[in-house]
Design an enzyme around this catalytic site. Structure first.
Site, PDB file in Angstrom:
ATOM      1  N   LYS A 134      -3.313 -17.471  -0.762  1.00 53.74           N
ATOM      2  CA  LYS A 134      -2.354 -17.250   0.339  1.00 53.74           C
ATOM      3  C   LYS A 134      -2.601 -15.915   1.038  1.00 53.74           C
ATOM      4  CE  LYS A 134       0.339 -13.977  -1.520  1.00 53.74           C
ATOM      5  NZ  LYS A 134       0.801 -12.723  -0.949  1.00 53.74           N
ATOM      6  N   THR A 177       4.465 -14.979   2.993  1.00 57.94           N
ATOM      7  CA  THR A 177       3.446 -13.973   3.325  1.00 57.94           C
ATOM      8  C   THR A 177       2.926 -14.163   4.747  1.00 57.94           C
ATOM      9  OG1 THR A 177       2.827 -14.057   0.998  1.00 57.94           O
ATOM     10  CG2 THR A 177       1.375 -12.836   2.441  1.00 57.94           C
TER      11      THR A 177
HETATM   12  O1  LIG Z   1       2.223  -7.630   1.173  1.00 58.59           O
HETATM   13  P1  LIG Z   1       1.269  -8.702   0.701  1.00 58.59           P
HETATM   14  O2  LIG Z   1       0.539  -9.355   1.825  1.00 58.59           O
HETATM   15  O3  LIG Z   1       0.396  -8.193  -0.392  1.00 58.59           O
HETATM   16  O4  LIG Z   1       2.165  -9.869   0.058  1.00 58.59           O
HETATM   17  C1  LIG Z   1       3.128  -9.547  -0.860  1.00 58.59           C
HETATM   18  C2  LIG Z   1       3.496 -10.698  -1.765  1.00 58.59           C
HETATM   19  O5  LIG Z   1       2.377 -11.215  -2.420  1.00 58.59           O
HETATM   20  C3  LIG Z   1       4.294 -11.776  -1.111  1.00 58.59           C
HETATM   21  O6  LIG Z   1       4.671 -12.740  -2.053  1.00 58.59           O
END
Ligand SMILES: O=P(O)(O)OC[C@H](O)CO
Ligand SMILES: NC(=O)c1ccc[n+]([C@@H]2O[C@H](COP(=O)([O-])OP(=O)(O)OC[C@H]3O[C@@H](n4cnc5c(N)ncnc54)[C@H](O)[C@@H]3O)[C@@H](O)[C@H]2O)c1
Length: 337
Positions: free
Chosen positions: A190, A247
């Site tokens: 993701k 995300t």
């Molecule tokens: O800030 P990111 O893109 O690392 O995403 C944070 C978390 O994984 C969201 O679930």
């Protein structure tokens, strides 16, 4: 449980707060003694979660030995690409019967290993002592006690349930799963798709593009996950579609924000400099996820395109033509796309 969170970045700090609020005895390990001091005296982590009041019962230390002594649950809150090196340094102080829980969402570049595999290789622990946590969990929202849920995955369901109890707080609802592979692949993939969504937003595209990327991102995540042995229902759950939606949609996401800067025309170096030292895992994991996909004969066109932008100098504008110019297909979740 007597728990320690190894790493005092944004998610490590938010998780330490959850564990205290859920009634555990918790300490944090911070690399920098001054950050440990700030947590102990000001009850704040001003570098990563400014303005969030941490529980008075949450302590921090900068000695690894002190941090790990007598801990039943060792939460690994460092980036994916440094977990192996960190665990190797921590290994001699790990209690032999501790359970390790990884928070990291990535795949190691040098080996293609998921975090549970890295933990097993470095420590030699039994699978029942190795677990992962993943879900739609933007650290700041959870530190503000906004309601959210997550997945605790361990091949031993009883251990997953024990960790689940340790994480059950008034604003945080953990679910268990025994599908470690699916939970990890959902979290790693993701971040790559969120980079693509950020690029689209940065180029000025709207919700149709976002929904297309999320949906086709899920399709390629399912293809890779199932090729590696994941259960498709895990990817239809919090650690799959749930985390993709959070995300890919949130300006709080470091991955989406990184992609948006590229979409607005920033260079990779400029986007990197703007992260203020915070990790955008997808920038590295697009390489390892792509390599895993190639090894298993799985097509991941979005991941391939993000990889080419981040590592082979593909222009973001050309990425759109590359993706839309592919041959037309039926919409199926098969091995090809
Ligand atoms: O800030 P990111 O893109 O690392 O995403 C944070 C978390 O994984 C969201 O679930
Ligand atoms: N922030 C979130 O919202 C969030 C939510 C869920 C999962 N995650 C995942 O959790 C993991 C950690 O993310 P984070 O948000 O806490 O990152 P962060 O960038 O906020 O903090 C990373 C922490 O690791 C430390 N660190 C960095 N390199 C290190 C090294 N070589 N050795 C030891 N420590 C090192 C940093 O000092 C910092 O304390 C990532 O894999 C991320 O994808 C983050």
């Amino acid at each position: 449980m007597r728990a320690v969170v190894m790493g005092s970045g944004s998610w490590g700090t938010a998780v330490a707060k959850i564990l205290v609020d859920a009634g555990n005895e918790v300490t944090m390990w911070a690399r920098r003694p001054e950050l440990a001091e700030q947590i102990n005296t000001r009850h704040e982590n001003g570098d990563y979660l400014p303005g969030i009041a941490l529980p008075a019962g949450l302590t921090a230390v900068s000695s690894v030995e002190e941090a790990l002594a007598g801990r039943e649950l060792v939460v690994c809150a460092v980036p994916s690409q440094s977990l192996r090196e960190n665990l190797t340094q921590w290994r001699e102080f790990l209690p032999a019967d501790a359970v390790l829980l990884s928070l990291a969402k990535g795949v190691e570049i040098s080996t293609g290993d998921r975090m549970s595999q890295v933990m097993k290789e470095v420590t030699g622990f039994d699978d029942s002592q190795i677990a992962v946590l993943s879900g739609p969990n933007l650290a700041r929202e959870i530190a503000e006690e906004q309601p959210a849920a997550t997945v605790i995955a361990c091949s031993d369901e009883a251990v997953a349930q024990r960790i689940q109890q340790a994480f059950a707080a008034s604003y945080f609802r953990p679910y268990t799963n025994t599908d470690v592979v699916g939970t990890e692949i959902g979290g790693a993939a993701k971040n790559v798709i969120a980079l693509a969504c950020g690029m689209a937003a940065g180029m000025g595209f709207g919700e149709n593009t976002l929904a297309t990327l999320i949906t086709r991102g899920l399709a390629e995540t399912i293809r890779l996950g199932t090729a590696l042995g994941a259960d498709i229902t895990t990817l239809a759950g919090l650690a799959g579609i749930g985390d993709l939606v959070a995300t890919c949609s949130s300006p709080l996401s470091r991955n989406r924000t990184f992609g948006a800067r590229l979409g607005e025309g920033a260079s990779l170096e400029e986007a990197q400099a703007a992260t203020n030292g915070q990790v955008a895992e997808g920038v590295k994991s697009c390489r390892s996820v792509r390599n895993l996909a190639r090894e298993h004969g799985v097509e991941m066109p979005l991941t391939e395109a993000v990889y080419q932008v981040c590592h082979e100098g593909l222009d973001v504008q050309d990425m759109v033509g590359m993706l839309l110019g592919r041959t037309t297909k039926p919409e199926v979740y098969g091995a090809t796309d």
